[in-house]
Design an enzyme around this catalytic site. Structure first.
Site, mmCIF file in Angstrom:
data_model
loop_
_atom_site.group_PDB
_atom_site.id
_atom_site.type_symbol
_atom_site.label_atom_id
_atom_site.label_comp_id
_atom_site.label_asym_id
_atom_site.label_seq_id
_atom_site.Cartn_x
_atom_site.Cartn_y
_atom_site.Cartn_z
ATOM 1 N N GLY A 193 4.193 1.696 -1.031
ATOM 2 C CA GLY A 193 4.941 1.867 -2.282
ATOM 3 C C GLY A 193 4.034 1.973 -3.492
ATOM 4 C CG LEU A 226 -4.457 -0.818 6.354
ATOM 5 C CD1 LEU A 226 -5.840 -1.359 6.017
ATOM 6 C CD2 LEU A 226 -3.413 -1.538 5.519
ATOM 7 N NE ARG A 274 -4.192 -3.911 16.929
ATOM 8 C CZ ARG A 274 -4.050 -3.830 15.623
ATOM 9 N NH1 ARG A 274 -2.847 -3.808 15.081
ATOM 10 N NH2 ARG A 274 -5.099 -3.770 14.848
ATOM 11 C CG HIS A 300 -2.996 -8.249 16.839
ATOM 12 N ND1 HIS A 300 -4.137 -8.747 17.395
ATOM 13 C CD2 HIS A 300 -3.386 -7.279 15.973
ATOM 14 C CE1 HIS A 300 -5.186 -8.111 16.881
ATOM 15 N NE2 HIS A 300 -4.747 -7.210 16.017
ATOM 16 C CG LEU A 321 -2.168 -0.905 0.952
ATOM 17 C CD1 LEU A 321 -3.031 -1.008 2.198
ATOM 18 C CD2 LEU A 321 -3.003 -0.383 -0.222
HETATM 19 C C1 LIG Z 1 -2.694 -10.197 9.192
HETATM 20 C C2 LIG Z 1 -2.552 -8.709 9.229
HETATM 21 C C3 LIG Z 1 -3.674 -7.904 9.274
HETATM 22 C C4 LIG Z 1 -3.557 -6.518 9.315
HETATM 23 N N1 LIG Z 1 -4.685 -5.750 9.369
HETATM 24 C C5 LIG Z 1 -4.562 -4.403 9.391
HETATM 25 C C6 LIG Z 1 -5.712 -3.579 9.409
HETATM 26 O O1 LIG Z 1 -6.842 -4.050 9.403
HETATM 27 N N2 LIG Z 1 -5.544 -2.241 9.423
HETATM 28 C C7 LIG Z 1 -4.310 -1.656 9.429
HETATM 29 O O2 LIG Z 1 -4.220 -0.436 9.427
HETATM 30 N N3 LIG Z 1 -3.197 -2.429 9.376
HETATM 31 C C8 LIG Z 1 -3.289 -3.765 9.358
HETATM 32 N N4 LIG Z 1 -2.165 -4.545 9.327
HETATM 33 C C9 LIG Z 1 -0.859 -3.895 9.124
HETATM 34 C C10 LIG Z 1 -0.703 -3.491 7.661
HETATM 35 O O3 LIG Z 1 -1.286 -4.478 6.837
HETATM 36 C C11 LIG Z 1 0.746 -3.309 7.240
HETATM 37 O O4 LIG Z 1 1.415 -2.540 8.173
HETATM 38 C C12 LIG Z 1 0.828 -2.615 5.899
HETATM 39 O O5 LIG Z 1 0.013 -3.239 4.956
HETATM 40 C C13 LIG Z 1 2.257 -2.541 5.400
HETATM 41 O O6 LIG Z 1 2.234 -1.959 4.115
HETATM 42 P P1 LIG Z 1 3.580 -1.583 3.385
HETATM 43 O O7 LIG Z 1 3.190 -1.062 2.042
HETATM 44 O O8 LIG Z 1 4.409 -0.717 4.244
HETATM 45 O O9 LIG Z 1 4.369 -2.970 3.227
HETATM 46 P P2 LIG Z 1 3.953 -4.378 2.547
HETATM 47 O O10 LIG Z 1 2.530 -4.486 2.232
HETATM 48 O O11 LIG Z 1 4.579 -5.409 3.417
HETATM 49 O O12 LIG Z 1 4.701 -4.356 1.168
HETATM 50 C C14 LIG Z 1 6.083 -4.553 1.072
HETATM 51 C C15 LIG Z 1 6.462 -4.499 -0.396
HETATM 52 O O13 LIG Z 1 7.882 -4.460 -0.456
HETATM 53 C C16 LIG Z 1 8.342 -5.445 -1.381
HETATM 54 N N5 LIG Z 1 9.689 -5.811 -0.938
HETATM 55 C C17 LIG Z 1 10.112 -6.102 0.308
HETATM 56 N N6 LIG Z 1 11.437 -6.282 0.316
HETATM 57 C C18 LIG Z 1 11.866 -6.088 -0.947
HETATM 58 C C19 LIG Z 1 13.145 -6.103 -1.558
HETATM 59 N N7 LIG Z 1 14.264 -6.318 -0.877
HETATM 60 N N8 LIG Z 1 13.191 -5.894 -2.898
HETATM 61 C C20 LIG Z 1 12.065 -5.637 -3.617
HETATM 62 N N9 LIG Z 1 10.842 -5.566 -3.071
HETATM 63 C C21 LIG Z 1 10.755 -5.786 -1.755
HETATM 64 C C22 LIG Z 1 7.314 -6.524 -1.365
HETATM 65 O O14 LIG Z 1 7.370 -7.242 -2.573
HETATM 66 C C23 LIG Z 1 6.025 -5.685 -1.233
HETATM 67 O O15 LIG Z 1 5.645 -5.210 -2.489
HETATM 68 C C24 LIG Z 1 -2.276 -5.930 9.310
HETATM 69 C C25 LIG Z 1 -1.139 -6.739 9.266
HETATM 70 C C26 LIG Z 1 -1.282 -8.119 9.263
HETATM 71 C C27 LIG Z 1 -0.060 -8.947 9.321
#
Ligand SMILES: Cc1cc2nc3c(=O)[nH]c(=O)nc-3n(C[C@H](O)[C@H](O)[C@H](O)COP(=O)(O)OP(=O)(O)OC[C@H]3O[C@@H](n4cnc5c(N)ncnc54)[C@H](O)[C@@H]3O)c2cc1C
Length: 670
Positions: A45, A469, A337, A266, A43
């Site tokens: 990136g 999110l 939490r 959690h 979300l």
């Molecule tokens: C089960 C679960 C339920 C959740 N529910 C909620 C919720 O209801 N509400 C809320 O606010 N939050 C929730 N969270 C937390 C939230 O989902 C995450 O904090 C958030 O989605 C992280 O988003 P992000 O874009 O930072 O990273 P991510 O979604 O983890 O994306 C990481 C990206 O980086 C890429 N990547 C990683 N390392 C590399 C690398 N070295 N080279 C190239 N690409 C790489 C991956 O391919 C991916 O595209 C939940 C988390 C979990 C585990």
């Protein structure tokens, strides 16, 4: 290096507006000459890549999955916060700001959190415009529910699949730009190092995970959006592939790593079932809107349940201890939490855990099903409905709200949670710590940005539910697109960044050397062997409760596991093919360093705050007895660590936190 947060001057409520009014801009024609690398298309990136491309920059986006749609963000269940006040229950951006700072136990930067609250409402508008199917009420308006640590309903949701729906929105926005040629998408590519030229981030080294080829990519700025590092515990609710490699590699190249010890455990996850498990499953916090948490009051009932002589449904109301409602009457089951997790641990440590391992409490929907059932019977004009009819009507409402979560539980545990309470226990879920960034979301390396869960974020020592999110999308859609422009405005005459330079040569060589080492080491133990060992140390000594002795032991033990890893790791297969074990080896190597820094940070922070509970720092008497004791006089700072070779040698830089708009108080949810 002085740690300057670059927070704009002026009143808190005007900072972001006046910042935007005064930054330098890049004109549309010049944006076409500027390249930006975005690593990670979850979300954070995904939203950043789409927005930067829409603005006119040339974006190169990288993800290790086969599609941005598979980012870990897809797992988010419960919802996303925004201060829209649709419920008319007194919400405002100030209240969201206040709740977030308080929820984070006063360990976040006021200016960032206020900005987050300000832009929160825009996120919902943006996503609705993209077609994200948020839940709606009977009249067609967007519906809300409550999450922990707040007294209003501000959480927007799409059943139990909010992350998936939001990601589809961001992904469609990205696809529009991919089709226009403004985003070049590199799926199945893993960033293995950042390249610095004259102190500025100017590119990355990535491995094509299908062919094994090592590639050089250059840009005028690099954005890291690679998610959190919860998998340092081996078992967590994170996706199996979630890792810290990008964040750790940039740390080694000069980006400070902040507050690594702030992890969210959690409270509502499906308990561990044995030693051969590789993944834990979350039951969303949204369930605490309707589920009541309890354990038996009497030890005889605990034993009878464990031995199968009684079922939880046999126990009367008087025989149940709804311990959150008892201890925290104001917030009840919706305490934050960290508080809920510690309370579950306290009951289980006291022997009241309800499963065979003694590590489970109940999450019970009986009251909610009956309440909804009675209401539905009235609405449908059914007089004197039978108990079965009430249950049937109530179950349909609960199913509409959380159906997919109940189904998931049923499939994993093989019990029907509509009929018998769910069993839950705390598990590692989210990392509030991460790469240190200033107000511009820039790390301590020029031109290197970090957004989403990967940065040390706005959540202080504890994240409130549904705020990750919000933060990821705020960073990607509404903050970075401004702040990066201010930086890039001085790069309009730079021209393309060449990749045939010594800086790229050196970075590529280091990456290739490590890969060659792994495939040639022929050790005797698998990568998972070391990862599990690390996870066990982390959980037992750097988990829900920590103390000085355990943390010192953890540092020494992690170091020993790391040394053994470099001698004994075995990676089958070759470097020039798809090789998941090789990918894992690199990631675990980084976790083995990060884990030690994590313990060092926890050792340094001799106070309890949020997700970091130091046993030496608890209230010893009065109504708060046993609760976490913060030490504002000595620890109201962000701990940002500078890499110096071994994790144990990292140097601490402090960003003192200033609280001008919020009074620091003992956090009470009673
Ligand atoms: C089960 C679960 C339920 C959740 N529910 C909620 C919720 O209801 N509400 C809320 O606010 N939050 C929730 N969270 C937390 C939230 O989902 C995450 O904090 C958030 O989605 C992280 O988003 P992000 O874009 O930072 O990273 P991510 O979604 O983890 O994306 C990481 C990206 O980086 C890429 N990547 C990683 N390392 C590399 C690398 N070295 N080279 C190239 N690409 C790489 C991956 O391919 C991916 O595209 C939940 C988390 C979990 C585990």
């Amino acid at each position: 290096m002085a740690l300057d947060s670059k927070t704009p001057k002026g009143p808190l409520k005007d900072k972001w507006t006046s910042y935007k009014n005064n930054i330098d801009l890049v004109n549309p024609a010049n944006k076409r000459n500027i390249d930006v690398i975005v690593v990670g298309t979850g979300l954070a990136g995904g939203s950043a890549a789409a927005t930067l491309a829409e603005l006119g920059y040339n974006v190169k986006a990288f993800a290790y999955q086969d599609s941005p749609r598979r980012a870990h963000s897809i797992a988010a269940q419960g919802g996303i916060n925004a201060a829209k006040n649709y419920q008319g229950d007194g919400d405002s951006s100030y209240r969201l700001f206040y709740d977030t700072v308080k929820g984070g136990d006063y360990r976040s930067r006021e200016s960032n959190v206020h900005r987050l609250a300000e832009v929160s409402a825009n996120i919902i508008d943006q996503c609705v415009a993209q077609g994200v199917p948020f839940a709606r009420d009977y009249g067609g308006m967007l519906d809300n529910r409550s999450f922990g640590g707040v007294l209003v309903s501000r959480t927007f949701y799409a059943k139990g699949q909010t992350g998936q729906q939001l990601l589809l929105g961001a992904y469609s926005a990205m696809n529009r730009q991919i089709a226009r040629g403004k985003i070049e998408m590199f799926n199945r590519h893993e960033m293995l190092d950042v390249v610095k030229v004259d102190g500025k981030a100017r590119g990355i080294i990535a491995r094509n995970l299908i062919t094994g080829e090592i590639e050089r990519h250059s840009a005028h700025a690099v954005v890291i959006a690679t998610g959190g590092y919860g998998n340092v515990y081996f078992l967590s609710t994170n996706a199996m592939g979630s890792n810290a490699t990008a964040a750790w590699k940039i740390h080694k190249k000069g980006a400070y790593f902040a507050n690594p010890c702030y992890t969210q455990i959690h409270p509502t996850c499906i308990p561990r079932s044995g030693d051969y498990q590789s993944k834990l499953t979350l039951m969303s916090e949204s369930l605490r809107n309707d589920g009541r948490i309890w354990v038996p009051k009497n030890m005889e009932d605990v034993m009878a349940i464990r031995e199968g002589r009684k079922k939880p449904t046999d126990l009367s109301e008087e025989e149940r201890d709804y311990y959150l409602e008892r201890r925290y009457p104001a917030f009840g089951n919706l305490v934050p939490r960290d508080v809920a997790s510690r309370a579950a641990k306290e009951r289980c440590d006291a022997g009241y855990g309800v499963n065979a391992t003694g590590e489970a409490v109940y999450l019970d929907f009986k009251s909610a099903i009956e309440r909804y059932g009675k209401e539905q019977a009235k609405l449908k004009g059914i007089n004197n409905p039978s108990a079965d009819k009430v249950y049937e009507l109530g179950q349909a409402i609960v199913e509409a709200k959380y159906g997919n979560l109940f189904q998931m539980y049923n499939k994993i545990v093989d019990e029907d949670p509509y009929k018998t309470p769910m069993m839950i226990y705390p598990a590692t879920h989210y990392t509030m710590g991460g790469v240190w960034v200033d107000y511009n979301l820039m790390t301590t390396v020029d031109g290197l940005y970090c957004i989403g869960e990967a940065n040390f974020s706005d959540h202080g020592a504890n994240r409130l539910g549904a705020s990750a999110l919000m933060q990821g999308l705020a960073d990607g859609y509404f903050v970075l697109p401004y702040t990066i422009g201010d930086y890039l405005s001085s790069d309009i005459r730079t021209g393309k960044i060449p990749t045939d330079t010594k800086e790229f040569d050196e970075a590529e060589k280091a990456v290739t050397d490590q890969i060659n080492f792994f495939v040639n080491n022929n050790g005797s133990k698998s990568v998972d062997y070391f990862h599990k060992k690390l996870g066990k140390i982390m959980w037992e000594k750097v988990g829900m409760a920590r103390n000085e002795k355990g943390l010192k032991e953890a540092m020494a033990e992690i170091k020993a596991v790391r040394e053994d890893f470099w001698k004994e790791v075995n990676v089958p297969g070759t470097a020039d093919e798809m090789n998941p074990e090789l990918e894992k080896a690199g990631r675990v190597a980084d976790f083995l360093e990060l884990g030690e820094l994590f313990a060092k940070d926890a050792l340094n922070r001799n106070e309890s705050c949020g997700g970091h509970f130091r046993e030496e720092s608890a209230e010893t008497d009065g109504p708060q007895k046993g609760e976490a004791k913060r030490d504002d006089a000595n620890y109201a700072y962000v701990a940002a660590w500078e890499y110096k070779g071994q994790p144990a040698d990292a140097i601490l830089h402090k960003e003192e936190l200033e609280f001008n708009d919020i009074e620091l108080k003992q956090r009470s949810y009673k």
